[in-house]
Design a protein around this motif. Structure first.
Motif, short mmCIF file in Angstrom:
data_model
loop_
_atom_site.label_atom_id
_atom_site.label_comp_id
_atom_site.label_asym_id
_atom_site.label_seq_id
_atom_site.Cartn_x
_atom_site.Cartn_y
_atom_site.Cartn_z
N ASP A 230 4.01 -0.20 -12.06
CA ASP A 230 3.45 -0.94 -10.93
C ASP A 230 3.62 -0.22 -9.60
OD1 ASP A 230 2.80 -3.05 -12.65
OD2 ASP A 230 4.80 -3.94 -12.41
N ARG A 231 4.04 1.03 -9.62
CA ARG A 231 4.29 1.80 -8.39
C ARG A 231 5.41 1.18 -7.56
NH1 ARG A 231 0.60 1.75 -4.72
NH2 ARG A 231 1.27 3.71 -3.74
N VAL A 232 6.32 0.47 -8.21
CA VAL A 232 7.49 -0.10 -7.55
C VAL A 232 8.72 0.67 -8.03
CG1 VAL A 232 8.95 -2.13 -7.28
CG2 VAL A 232 6.46 -2.38 -7.33
N SER A 233 9.51 1.16 -7.10
CA SER A 233 10.75 1.84 -7.47
C SER A 233 11.93 0.89 -7.27
CB SER A 233 10.96 3.11 -6.65
OG SER A 233 11.06 2.82 -5.27
N VAL A 234 12.90 0.98 -8.15
CA VAL A 234 14.11 0.15 -8.07
C VAL A 234 15.31 1.09 -8.05
CG1 VAL A 234 15.47 -1.69 -9.11
CG2 VAL A 234 12.97 -1.69 -9.35
N THR A 235 16.14 0.93 -7.04
CA THR A 235 17.33 1.78 -6.87
C THR A 235 18.58 0.94 -7.02
OG1 THR A 235 16.14 3.22 -5.33
CG2 THR A 235 18.54 3.33 -5.30
N GLY A 236 19.44 1.33 -7.96
CA GLY A 236 20.75 0.71 -8.08
C GLY A 236 21.74 1.48 -7.23
N VAL A 237 22.43 0.78 -6.33
CA VAL A 237 23.36 1.43 -5.40
C VAL A 237 24.79 1.03 -5.77
CG1 VAL A 237 24.01 1.75 -2.99
CG2 VAL A 237 21.60 1.36 -3.60
N TYR A 238 25.66 2.02 -5.89
CA TYR A 238 27.03 1.80 -6.32
C TYR A 238 28.00 2.34 -5.27
CZ TYR A 238 24.80 0.97 -10.81
OH TYR A 238 23.99 0.48 -11.81
N PRO B 65 0.82 -1.23 0.00
CA PRO B 65 0.00 0.00 0.00
C PRO B 65 0.85 1.27 0.00
CG PRO B 65 0.03 -0.99 2.18
CD PRO B 65 0.69 -1.98 1.26
N TYR B 66 2.14 1.13 0.30
CA TYR B 66 3.05 2.29 0.32
C TYR B 66 3.79 2.48 -0.99
CZ TYR B 66 2.25 1.08 5.21
OH TYR B 66 1.66 0.74 6.40
N GLY B 67 3.63 1.53 -1.90
CA GLY B 67 4.44 1.53 -3.11
C GLY B 67 5.77 0.89 -2.81
N GLY B 68 6.00 -0.32 -3.31
CA GLY B 68 7.18 -1.09 -2.94
C GLY B 68 8.47 -0.44 -3.39
N ARG B 69 9.52 -0.74 -2.64
CA ARG B 69 10.85 -0.22 -2.97
C ARG B 69 11.84 -1.38 -2.96
NH1 ARG B 69 8.26 3.71 0.07
NH2 ARG B 69 8.63 5.90 -0.49
N LEU B 70 12.64 -1.47 -4.01
CA LEU B 70 13.65 -2.52 -4.14
C LEU B 70 15.00 -1.85 -4.38
CD1 LEU B 70 14.54 -5.53 -4.59
CD2 LEU B 70 13.94 -5.19 -7.00
N ALA B 71 16.01 -2.27 -3.63
CA ALA B 71 17.38 -1.75 -3.82
C ALA B 71 18.31 -2.91 -4.12
CB ALA B 71 17.86 -0.99 -2.59
N LEU B 72 19.08 -2.80 -5.17
CA LEU B 72 20.09 -3.80 -5.52
C LEU B 72 21.46 -3.15 -5.34
CD1 LEU B 72 18.59 -5.39 -8.77
CD2 LEU B 72 18.12 -5.95 -6.38
N ALA C 198 19.27 -3.82 -12.16
CA ALA C 198 18.54 -2.75 -11.48
C ALA C 198 17.94 -1.77 -12.48
CB ALA C 198 19.47 -2.02 -10.51
N GLU C 199 18.71 -1.38 -13.49
CA GLU C 199 18.21 -0.44 -14.48
C GLU C 199 17.06 -1.05 -15.28
OE1 GLU C 199 21.52 0.73 -16.83
OE2 GLU C 199 22.43 1.95 -15.24
N GLY C 200 17.21 -2.32 -15.67
CA GLY C 200 16.15 -2.97 -16.44
C GLY C 200 14.88 -3.16 -15.63
N LEU C 201 15.02 -3.55 -14.37
CA LEU C 201 13.85 -3.73 -13.52
C LEU C 201 13.11 -2.41 -13.31
CD1 LEU C 201 15.24 -6.15 -10.79
CD2 LEU C 201 13.53 -6.69 -12.54
N LEU C 202 13.87 -1.32 -13.21
CA LEU C 202 13.25 -0.01 -13.03
C LEU C 202 12.30 0.30 -14.19
CD1 LEU C 202 13.02 2.77 -11.64
CD2 LEU C 202 15.02 3.48 -12.96
N THR C 203 12.74 0.03 -15.40
CA THR C 203 11.89 0.31 -16.56
C THR C 203 10.71 -0.64 -16.63
OG1 THR C 203 13.18 -1.13 -18.05
CG2 THR C 203 13.91 1.15 -17.82
N GLU C 204 10.91 -1.89 -16.22
CA GLU C 204 9.86 -2.90 -16.31
C GLU C 204 8.78 -2.74 -15.25
OE1 GLU C 204 9.44 -5.52 -18.38
OE2 GLU C 204 11.34 -5.73 -19.43
N THR C 205 9.12 -2.14 -14.11
CA THR C 205 8.17 -2.06 -12.99
C THR C 205 7.63 -0.66 -12.74
OG1 THR C 205 9.95 -1.70 -11.37
CG2 THR C 205 9.34 -3.99 -11.84
N ALA C 206 7.99 0.29 -13.59
CA ALA C 206 7.58 1.68 -13.35
C ALA C 206 6.07 1.84 -13.28
CB ALA C 206 8.16 2.57 -14.45
#
Length: 307
Positions: free
Chosen positions: A165-173, A121-128, A155-163
């Motif tokens: 769905d209200r899911v954010s994907v963050t690539g951390v370097y 309900p908060y909009g999922g967040r995924l960090a790789l 991470a970059e590909g998942l971000l485009t695929e899940t945009a």
């Protein structure tokens, strides 16, 4: 990785989140739970033994997190191993091990968490968690760099695929981090010298980054749904240089590789840093002692203590 790192959970506790920890080593997992409960007694913390190389185990982990705490709403994939050795001291096995743990581990975590994150309900967040090694090839860390590069692309590909769905994907370097990882990194070739240069750079205060500060930056980026978080000025400079002038950056990296210890010409099993004898020679011993000092203190704080 053998020992669980705690650096990415502190701030989420302060934000009122229940925390699920996962690691392969059950004893280290129990120790991590105890440390967190001691520091944050009002936070719900529970651990699940899980090998992220096994997709079925990751599926069970997500199901367990859902049953115990609801969600999950925020997922961070941070499993990793570090292999430090010249190319002539490793083979395909080391590359497969790195890819299985870091890339496949991140992939399994993403695939099994996304159904829950989409329903959050908060909009999922995924960090790789990738690495500066995912931005350019790093000599004597080639298996690690290959796996981290694949994780960054994921991470970059998942971000485009899940945009949608209200899911954010963050690539951390992250760049070099003071986490105590030098004790459990695996070294080959001239092990003592490889350990000396790696621990020196990983513990250098002007080059490496304090783990707690890094955790705050990571959590902030995930909360703000940033697509990319690059930590340390050196990592940002390396990524920028490689993006603007990749050929020149590679040539400079090749020059830097000449300064690293020479290979032994033989392949022997890699050994963890905590089992490596001090190098011979005053300069090498001083380099090791200087570089390890801050990292040794971090090892206790972040559950990377020696066995």
């Amino acid at each position: 990785m053998r020992h669980l790192s705690l650096i990415h959970v502190y701030k989420r506790q302060a934000r009122g989140c229940a925390v699920t920890l996962a690691a392969r080593d059950g004893d280290e997992l129990k120790n991590a739970e105890a440390m967190l409960r001691h520091r944050h007694p009002r936070t719900a913390v529970h651990g699940v033994v899980c090998d992220v190389r096994d997709q079925e185990a990751v599926r069970a982990l997500m199901r367990r997190a859902h049953e115990v705490a609801g969600g999950p709403d925020i997922v961070v994939a941070n499993a990793g191993i570090i292999q430090v050795a010249p190319l002539d001291s490793i083979g395909a096995e080391e590359f497969r091990s790195a890819m299985d743990t870091m890339f496949a581990g991140a992939l399994h975590t993403a695939l099994e968490s996304l159904p829950y994150l989409r329903r959050s309900p908060y909009g999922g967040r995924l960090a790789l968690i990738s690495s500066v090694g995912g931005l350019l090839g790093v000599p004597h860390l080639l298996p690690y760099a290959c796996a981290k590069a694949a994780t960054g692309v994921l991470a970059e590909g998942l971000l485009t695929e899940t945009a949608a769905d209200r899911v954010s994907v963050t690539g951390v370097y992250p760049g070099l981090m003071r986490t105590g990882s030098h004790l459990h990194a695996q070294f080959g070739g001239d092990r003592s010298k490889e350990f000396a240069w790696f621990s020196a750079l990983a513990g250098a205060p002007l080059i490496s980054m304090n783990a707690q500060r890094a955790a705050e930056r990571i959590v902030s980026g995930v909360v703000r749904r940033r697509a990319r978080v690059v930590l340390t000025p050196a990592a940002r400079a390396a990524g920028l240089a490689h993006g603007i002038a990749p050929a020149t950056t590679v040539r400079l990296s090749a020059l830097a590789a000449r300064l690293l210890p020479k290979g032994t010409g033989t392949r022997e099993p890699l050994r963890e840093g905590n089992s490596i004898a001090p190098p011979e020679g005053f300069a090498a011993r001083r380099l090791r002692a200087w570089g390890s000092a801050m990292n040794d203190r971090a090892a206790h704080a972040y559950n990377q203590r020696t066995a």
